[in-house]
Write a protein that holds these residues in place. Structure first.
Motif, short mmCIF file in Angstrom:
data_model
loop_
_atom_site.label_atom_id
_atom_site.label_comp_id
_atom_site.label_asym_id
_atom_site.label_seq_id
_atom_site.Cartn_x
_atom_site.Cartn_y
_atom_site.Cartn_z
N ALA A 69 -14.53 13.06 -6.08
CA ALA A 69 -13.31 12.52 -5.91
C ALA A 69 -12.86 13.82 -4.54
CB ALA A 69 -12.84 11.86 -6.64
N PHE A 70 -12.31 14.63 -5.05
CA PHE A 70 -11.10 15.94 -4.71
C PHE A 70 -11.36 16.24 -3.50
CE2 PHE A 70 -9.36 19.82 -4.67
CZ PHE A 70 -8.16 19.37 -5.04
N SER A 71 -12.99 15.69 -2.66
CA SER A 71 -14.15 16.96 -2.28
C SER A 71 -14.46 15.79 -1.15
CB SER A 71 -14.37 17.64 -2.81
OG SER A 71 -15.92 16.67 -3.36
N GLN A 72 -13.80 14.68 -1.08
CA GLN A 72 -14.07 13.67 -0.54
C GLN A 72 -13.66 14.66 1.30
OE1 GLN A 72 -15.27 10.17 -1.15
NE2 GLN A 72 -16.56 11.23 -2.10
N SER A 73 -14.19 13.25 1.73
CA SER A 73 -14.06 13.80 3.55
C SER A 73 -12.91 13.43 3.62
CB SER A 73 -15.38 13.26 4.58
OG SER A 73 -15.72 11.93 4.30
N TYR A 74 -12.78 12.32 3.67
CA TYR A 74 -11.09 11.32 3.02
C TYR A 74 -10.31 11.82 2.59
CZ TYR A 74 -8.02 7.07 3.83
OH TYR A 74 -6.97 6.73 4.11
N SER A 75 -9.13 12.61 2.87
CA SER A 75 -8.72 13.29 2.20
C SER A 75 -7.29 12.42 1.49
CB SER A 75 -7.50 14.41 3.01
OG SER A 75 -6.79 13.65 4.18
N SER A 76 -7.08 11.55 2.03
CA SER A 76 -5.82 10.47 1.41
C SER A 76 -5.43 9.96 0.34
CB SER A 76 -4.52 9.89 2.80
OG SER A 76 -3.69 9.11 1.71
N ILE A 77 -5.70 10.34 -0.72
CA ILE A 77 -6.51 10.09 -1.93
C ILE A 77 -5.48 10.61 -3.30
CG2 ILE A 77 -8.25 10.54 -3.57
CD1 ILE A 77 -10.61 10.40 -1.97
N GLU A 78 -5.45 9.86 -4.60
CA GLU A 78 -4.94 10.26 -5.32
C GLU A 78 -5.47 9.58 -6.48
OE1 GLU A 78 -1.17 8.15 -6.56
OE2 GLU A 78 -1.94 5.96 -6.57
N ILE A 79 -5.87 11.08 -7.70
CA ILE A 79 -7.15 10.78 -8.39
C ILE A 79 -6.40 9.77 -10.09
CG2 ILE A 79 -8.59 10.99 -10.24
CD1 ILE A 79 -8.93 13.86 -7.25
N PRO A 109 -4.65 5.57 5.30
CA PRO A 109 -3.72 4.28 3.77
C PRO A 109 -3.76 5.74 3.01
CG PRO A 109 -5.98 3.34 5.01
CD PRO A 109 -5.22 4.40 5.65
N LEU A 110 -3.19 5.69 1.32
CA LEU A 110 -3.29 6.15 0.86
C LEU A 110 -4.80 5.40 -0.77
CD1 LEU A 110 -2.69 8.16 -1.42
CD2 LEU A 110 -0.97 6.79 -1.84
N VAL A 111 -5.24 5.90 -0.97
CA VAL A 111 -6.83 5.12 -1.79
C VAL A 111 -6.52 5.92 -3.22
CG1 VAL A 111 -9.14 5.79 -2.24
CG2 VAL A 111 -8.24 5.37 -0.19
N SER A 112 -6.19 4.77 -3.97
CA SER A 112 -6.25 5.71 -5.69
C SER A 112 -7.83 6.08 -6.32
CB SER A 112 -5.62 4.53 -6.29
OG SER A 112 -4.02 4.45 -5.15
N VAL A 113 -8.27 6.55 -6.95
CA VAL A 113 -8.98 7.09 -7.18
C VAL A 113 -9.02 6.26 -8.99
CG1 VAL A 113 -10.81 8.57 -8.12
CG2 VAL A 113 -10.00 7.69 -5.21
N LEU A 133 -1.29 -0.40 -12.72
CA LEU A 133 -0.67 0.10 -12.95
C LEU A 133 1.27 1.00 -12.50
CD1 LEU A 133 -0.11 -1.65 -16.01
CD2 LEU A 133 0.82 -3.36 -13.92
N HIS A 134 -0.14 2.41 -12.32
CA HIS A 134 0.21 3.48 -12.15
C HIS A 134 -0.12 3.77 -10.68
CE1 HIS A 134 1.72 3.48 -16.66
NE2 HIS A 134 2.13 4.49 -16.02
N SER A 135 -1.14 3.27 -10.28
CA SER A 135 -1.26 3.55 -8.49
C SER A 135 -0.34 3.21 -7.67
CB SER A 135 -2.39 2.97 -8.67
OG SER A 135 -2.82 1.95 -8.90
N SER A 136 -0.64 4.05 -6.28
CA SER A 136 0.25 3.94 -5.78
C SER A 136 -0.84 3.29 -4.17
CB SER A 136 0.79 4.77 -5.10
OG SER A 136 1.65 5.17 -6.27
N GLY A 137 -1.71 3.62 -4.28
CA GLY A 137 -2.77 3.31 -2.59
C GLY A 137 -3.49 1.39 -2.37
N GLU A 138 -2.84 1.74 -0.83
CA GLU A 138 -2.81 0.30 -0.34
C GLU A 138 -4.73 0.10 -0.78
OE1 GLU A 138 -3.45 -1.03 4.44
OE2 GLU A 138 -2.83 0.46 3.79
#
Length: 293
Positions: free
Chosen positions: A27-37, A5-9, A83-88
């Motif tokens: 945040a960019f180098s997390q071991s989990y890749s499905s991320i928007e910053i 699932p997408l995570v919004s940071v 308001l501009h995020s999409s993550g679950e």
């Protein structure tokens, strides 16, 4: 983990040119890749906005700012990011803090396996301006009870960077209170725990900086007066125990008394200190005996 699932940071940023790139990198180098910053610049004037624009051009982040590049405060900046995020899932990181490398992967896995939990948080390590370890919050023996009474008395969580929150939680409890310029994290944590189960994952989640700059007397007064407003709103929302309300009022009155005493407003200070003593005489006795600060 088969599902990603997408995570919004969301990172609210104001004049943190010295630290913001490390926050983004963590945040960019997390071991989990499905991320928007998503970085929300709150009217910075120290060059950090220009740095963030370069990071946006490189495709690493989404950069937002308020109309006319105004300074609107942290709560409004976080809300704009939401308001501009999409993550679950949502993770909020202060611009001078940084994540532990596996923070998001560990917390997503936990929430995926715990559908009854609305928010999970981990341990925060306080560090100085140069990143040297100072102390842990909460300590290694901490256990979460999901009792809002305990959280109202003592905001023991290392927030906001230590937590991961379901989007559905914000849909239920609402956004951050934009009128608060202090204490908004405590307010939000209370509102979440009043409605949802909260869990503690005993792993280091993030590192937060304790700067050498002292908070001004005006800043401390704002913090504790906001604390009183948070308390009154909480009392109206949720059936807190009378003892909890009384003890929290005692703490806030005591802290305001300290602020005014240090400012030289002795007469005003004494009124708050006396009120604190009447509200919680046992604690007042311990303070007088030097066993509690």
């Amino acid at each position: 983990m088969s599902r990603r699932p997408l995570v919004s940071v969301i990172v609210p940023s104001y004049n943190r040119v010295k630290y913001i790139e490390q926050a983004v990198d963590s945040a960019f180098s997390q071991s989990y890749s499905s991320i928007e910053i998503i970085i929300v610049d709150d009217g910075s004037t120290d060059g950090s906005f220009e740095l963030l624009r370069r990071l946006e051009d490189s495709g690493r982040i989404k950069l937002l700012t308020h109309p006319s590049h105004e300074n609107k405060g942290q709560s409004k900046s976080i809300n704009l990011g939401l308001l501009h995020s999409s993550g679950e899932y949502i993770s909020i990181l202060d611009s001078d803090d940084f994540f532990a490398p596996h923070k998001i992967e560990q917390q997503v896995a936990f929430l995926e396996q715990s559908p009854d939990v609305g928010m999970v948080y981990g341990q925060g390590h306080a560090v100085d301006a140069d990143g040297r370890f100072l102390f842990k919050v909460p300590d290694d023996n901490h256990a979460e009870t999901s009792d809002p009474n305990i959280l109202l008395l003592d905001c023991y969580m290392a927030l906001p960077g230590g937590s991961l929150i379901r989007r559905s939680v914000f849909e239920k409890v609402g956004m951050f209170e934009e009128s608060f310029r202090a204490g908004q994290d405590h307010d939000m944590a209370l509102r979440i725990m009043e409605e949802f189960k909260v869990a503690f994952l005993p792993e280091v989640a993030f590192f937060y900086r304790k700067h050498g700059e002292s908070i001004s007397a005006n800043g401390l007064e704002t913090r504790w007066r906001t604390g009183m407003e948070i308390l009154e709103r909480a009392r109206k929302r949720y059936p807190y125990r009378n003892r909890t309300i009384r003890k929290r009022k005692a703490v806030i009155n005591y802290r305001l008394g300290q602020v005014y005493w240090k400012c030289g407003q002795k007469r005003r200070s004494i009124g708050y200190l006396i009120a604190s003593g009447f509200l919680d005489p046992i604690r007042a006795g311990k303070v007088l005996l030097g066993s509690k600060s």
